[in-house]
Design a protein around this motif. Structure first.
Motif, PDB file in Angstrom:
ATOM      1  N   ALA A   1      40.833  83.762  47.645  1.00 42.53           N
ATOM      2  CA  ALA A   1      39.658  83.434  48.465  1.00 42.53           C
ATOM      3  C   ALA A   1      39.292  81.962  48.328  1.00 42.53           C
ATOM      4  CB  ALA A   1      38.480  84.317  48.085  1.00 42.53           C
ATOM      5  N   ASP A   2      39.400  81.432  47.080  1.00 42.06           N
ATOM      6  CA  ASP A   2      39.090  80.022  46.870  1.00 42.06           C
ATOM      7  C   ASP A   2      40.077  79.124  47.597  1.00 42.06           C
ATOM      8  OD1 ASP A   2      36.914  80.620  45.286  1.00 42.06           O
ATOM      9  OD2 ASP A   2      38.007  80.381  43.405  1.00 42.06           O
ATOM     10  N   SER A   3      41.354  79.453  47.526  1.00 41.97           N
ATOM     11  CA  SER A   3      42.340  78.611  48.187  1.00 41.97           C
ATOM     12  C   SER A   3      42.191  78.681  49.707  1.00 41.97           C
ATOM     13  CB  SER A   3      43.759  78.979  47.764  1.00 41.97           C
ATOM     14  OG  SER A   3      44.067  80.296  48.132  1.00 41.97           O
ATOM     15  N   GLN A   4      41.808  79.854  50.224  1.00 47.04           N
ATOM     16  CA  GLN A   4      41.576  79.970  51.664  1.00 47.04           C
ATOM     17  C   GLN A   4      40.385  79.111  52.064  1.00 47.04           C
ATOM     18  OE1 GLN A   4      40.084  83.723  53.146  1.00 47.04           O
ATOM     19  NE2 GLN A   4      40.946  83.343  55.170  1.00 47.04           N
ATOM     20  N   ALA A   5      39.317  79.149  51.280  1.00 48.41           N
ATOM     21  CA  ALA A   5      38.136  78.344  51.578  1.00 48.41           C
ATOM     22  C   ALA A   5      38.481  76.856  51.505  1.00 48.41           C
ATOM     23  CB  ALA A   5      37.000  78.680  50.616  1.00 48.41           C
ATOM     24  N   ASP A   6      39.291  76.472  50.526  1.00 49.37           N
ATOM     25  CA  ASP A   6      39.699  75.068  50.412  1.00 49.37           C
ATOM     26  C   ASP A   6      40.519  74.629  51.618  1.00 49.37           C
ATOM     27  OD1 ASP A   6      38.391  74.818  47.990  1.00 49.37           O
ATOM     28  OD2 ASP A   6      40.207  75.186  46.795  1.00 49.37           O
ATOM     29  N   ARG A   7      41.418  75.493  52.082  1.00 51.07           N
ATOM     30  CA  ARG A   7      42.223  75.170  53.268  1.00 51.07           C
ATOM     31  C   ARG A   7      41.325  75.040  54.498  1.00 51.07           C
ATOM     32  NH1 ARG A   7      45.712  79.057  51.133  1.00 51.07           N
ATOM     33  NH2 ARG A   7      44.978  80.578  52.634  1.00 51.07           N
ATOM     34  N   LEU A   8      40.353  75.945  54.623  1.00 52.32           N
ATOM     35  CA  LEU A   8      39.433  75.879  55.757  1.00 52.32           C
ATOM     36  C   LEU A   8      38.610  74.597  55.725  1.00 52.32           C
ATOM     37  CD1 LEU A   8      38.220  79.567  55.966  1.00 52.32           C
ATOM     38  CD2 LEU A   8      39.427  78.315  57.745  1.00 52.32           C
ATOM     39  N   LYS A   9      38.093  74.247  54.558  1.00 56.94           N
ATOM     40  CA  LYS A   9      37.304  73.023  54.430  1.00 56.94           C
ATOM     41  C   LYS A   9      38.134  71.801  54.805  1.00 56.94           C
ATOM     42  CE  LYS A   9      34.139  74.737  50.920  1.00 56.94           C
ATOM     43  NZ  LYS A   9      33.769  74.668  49.498  1.00 56.94           N
ATOM     44  N   ALA A  10      39.377  71.756  54.329  1.00 50.56           N
ATOM     45  CA  ALA A  10      40.261  70.635  54.668  1.00 50.56           C
ATOM     46  C   ALA A  10      40.523  70.602  56.175  1.00 50.56           C
ATOM     47  CB  ALA A  10      41.572  70.744  53.895  1.00 50.56           C
ATOM     48  N   GLY A  11      40.697  71.771  56.787  1.00 49.10           N
ATOM     49  CA  GLY A  11      40.902  71.844  58.231  1.00 49.10           C
ATOM     50  C   GLY A  11      39.690  71.361  59.003  1.00 49.10           C
ATOM     51  N   LEU A  12      38.502  71.689  58.515  1.00 53.63           N
ATOM     52  CA  LEU A  12      37.274  71.252  59.183  1.00 53.63           C
ATOM     53  C   LEU A  12      37.108  69.740  59.102  1.00 53.63           C
ATOM     54  CD1 LEU A  12      34.813  74.077  58.112  1.00 53.63           C
ATOM     55  CD2 LEU A  12      36.023  73.832  60.281  1.00 53.63           C
TER      56      LEU A  12
ATOM     57  N   GLU B   1      39.477  72.729  69.153  1.00 57.83           N
ATOM     58  CA  GLU B   1      40.212  72.828  67.890  1.00 57.83           C
ATOM     59  C   GLU B   1      39.872  74.112  67.129  1.00 57.83           C
ATOM     60  OE1 GLU B   1      42.699  70.797  66.703  1.00 57.83           O
ATOM     61  OE2 GLU B   1      42.545  70.025  68.748  1.00 57.83           O
ATOM     62  N   LEU B   2      38.611  74.524  67.205  1.00 55.86           N
ATOM     63  CA  LEU B   2      38.199  75.732  66.476  1.00 55.86           C
ATOM     64  C   LEU B   2      38.745  77.014  67.096  1.00 55.86           C
ATOM     65  CD1 LEU B   2      34.507  74.870  65.537  1.00 55.86           C
ATOM     66  CD2 LEU B   2      36.547  74.780  64.076  1.00 55.86           C
ATOM     67  N   LYS B   3      39.280  76.925  68.315  1.00 56.27           N
ATOM     68  CA  LYS B   3      39.918  78.085  68.949  1.00 56.27           C
ATOM     69  C   LYS B   3      41.297  78.365  68.360  1.00 56.27           C
ATOM     70  CE  LYS B   3      37.971  77.940  73.590  1.00 56.27           C
ATOM     71  NZ  LYS B   3      38.333  77.762  75.002  1.00 56.27           N
ATOM     72  N   LYS B   4      41.834  77.413  67.629  1.00 56.40           N
ATOM     73  CA  LYS B   4      43.187  77.555  67.086  1.00 56.40           C
ATOM     74  C   LYS B   4      43.229  78.659  66.027  1.00 56.40           C
ATOM     75  CE  LYS B   4      44.719  73.001  68.325  1.00 56.40           C
ATOM     76  NZ  LYS B   4      45.223  71.707  67.909  1.00 56.40           N
ATOM     77  N   PRO B   5      44.406  79.266  65.842  1.00 61.04           N
ATOM     78  CA  PRO B   5      44.536  80.428  64.958  1.00 61.04           C
ATOM     79  C   PRO B   5      44.040  80.233  63.527  1.00 61.04           C
ATOM     80  CG  PRO B   5      46.524  80.142  66.261  1.00 61.04           C
ATOM     81  CD  PRO B   5      45.653  78.956  66.536  1.00 61.04           C
ATOM     82  N   GLU B   6      44.133  79.030  62.981  1.00 59.65           N
ATOM     83  CA  GLU B   6      43.704  78.845  61.592  1.00 59.65           C
ATOM     84  C   GLU B   6      42.206  79.090  61.400  1.00 59.65           C
ATOM     85  OE1 GLU B   6      43.575  74.652  60.031  1.00 59.65           O
ATOM     86  OE2 GLU B   6      44.322  74.217  62.042  1.00 59.65           O
ATOM     87  N   PHE B   7      41.433  79.013  62.465  1.00 62.45           N
ATOM     88  CA  PHE B   7      39.994  79.219  62.379  1.00 62.45           C
ATOM     89  C   PHE B   7      39.537  80.516  63.039  1.00 62.45           C
ATOM     90  CE2 PHE B   7      40.553  74.541  62.620  1.00 62.45           C
ATOM     91  CZ  PHE B   7      40.139  74.240  61.334  1.00 62.45           C
ATOM     92  N   ALA B   8      40.430  81.225  63.694  1.00 64.14           N
ATOM     93  CA  ALA B   8      40.073  82.358  64.552  1.00 64.14           C
ATOM     94  C   ALA B   8      39.194  83.407  63.872  1.00 64.14           C
ATOM     95  CB  ALA B   8      41.329  83.015  65.104  1.00 64.14           C
ATOM     96  N   ASP B   9      39.428  83.719  62.611  1.00 64.31           N
ATOM     97  CA  ASP B   9      38.658  84.752  61.927  1.00 64.31           C
ATOM     98  C   ASP B   9      37.349  84.231  61.337  1.00 64.31           C
ATOM     99  OD1 ASP B   9      40.634  86.587  62.482  1.00 64.31           O
ATOM    100  OD2 ASP B   9      41.663  86.275  60.559  1.00 64.31           O
ATOM    101  N   HIS B  10      37.066  82.960  61.556  1.00 61.21           N
ATOM    102  CA  HIS B  10      35.903  82.346  60.914  1.00 61.21           C
ATOM    103  C   HIS B  10      34.890  81.796  61.906  1.00 61.21           C
ATOM    104  CE1 HIS B  10      38.175  82.755  57.252  1.00 61.21           C
ATOM    105  NE2 HIS B  10      39.212  82.304  57.934  1.00 61.21           N
ATOM    106  N   ILE B  11      35.038  82.198  63.162  1.00 61.01           N
ATOM    107  CA  ILE B  11      34.154  81.683  64.200  1.00 61.01           C
ATOM    108  C   ILE B  11      33.402  82.841  64.866  1.00 61.01           C
ATOM    109  CG2 ILE B  11      34.046  80.425  66.394  1.00 61.01           C
ATOM    110  CD1 ILE B  11      34.929  78.703  64.047  1.00 61.01           C
ATOM    111  N   LYS B  12      32.094  82.735  64.857  1.00 59.68           N
ATOM    112  CA  LYS B  12      31.229  83.610  65.650  1.00 59.68           C
ATOM    113  C   LYS B  12      30.282  82.664  66.362  1.00 59.68           C
ATOM    114  CE  LYS B  12      31.411  87.604  62.670  1.00 59.68           C
ATOM    115  NZ  LYS B  12      30.650  88.542  61.843  1.00 59.68           N
ATOM    116  N   LEU B  13      30.273  82.707  67.660  1.00 61.19           N
ATOM    117  CA  LEU B  13      29.510  81.734  68.430  1.00 61.19           C
ATOM    118  C   LEU B  13      28.075  82.195  68.630  1.00 61.19           C
ATOM    119  CD1 LEU B  13      29.636  79.089  69.940  1.00 61.19           C
ATOM    120  CD2 LEU B  13      30.355  80.343  71.968  1.00 61.19           C
TER     121      LEU B  13
END
Length: 92
Positions: free
Chosen positions: A14-25, A66-78
């Motif tokens: 979970a930590d590594s996923q959060a780190d990857r997401l933060k870097a992507g953002l 950019e947020l529509k891309k698959p790396e963010f797909a499960d983390h977006i609720k508009l």
């Protein structure tokens, strides 16, 4: 018989996923030219978009593209929060 336990050095998935997401953002903020801190990852691993009031439409459009891309797909609720501030400005 001896048992050796190693702890503290490994990160949880979970930590590594959060780190990857933060870097992507951070990458998206840089690529789209928005102010640092515009995109934030909350405790539920959901992305909050909080553009500056003077942000250009094109930069925010780039962010959402950019947020529509698959790396963010499960983390977006508009949803929109804070629109009441703009309603008060329109009444002036």
């Amino acid at each position: 018989m001896s048992v050796l336990l190693l702890t503290g050095c490994a990160t949880s998935p979970a930590d590594s996923q959060a780190d990857r997401l933060k870097a992507g953002l951070v990458r998206v903020e840089t690529q789209c030219g928005v102010k640092p801190g515009t995109l934030k990852l909350n405790s539920d691993n959901l992305v909050a978009v909080m553009p500056a009031s003077d942000a250009k439409y094109e930069t925010i459009e780039c962010v959402f593209r950019e947020l529509k891309k698959p790396e963010f797909a499960d983390h977006i609720k508009l949803g929109f929060v804070g629109n009441e501030a703009y309603a008060a400005e329109e009444q002036k």
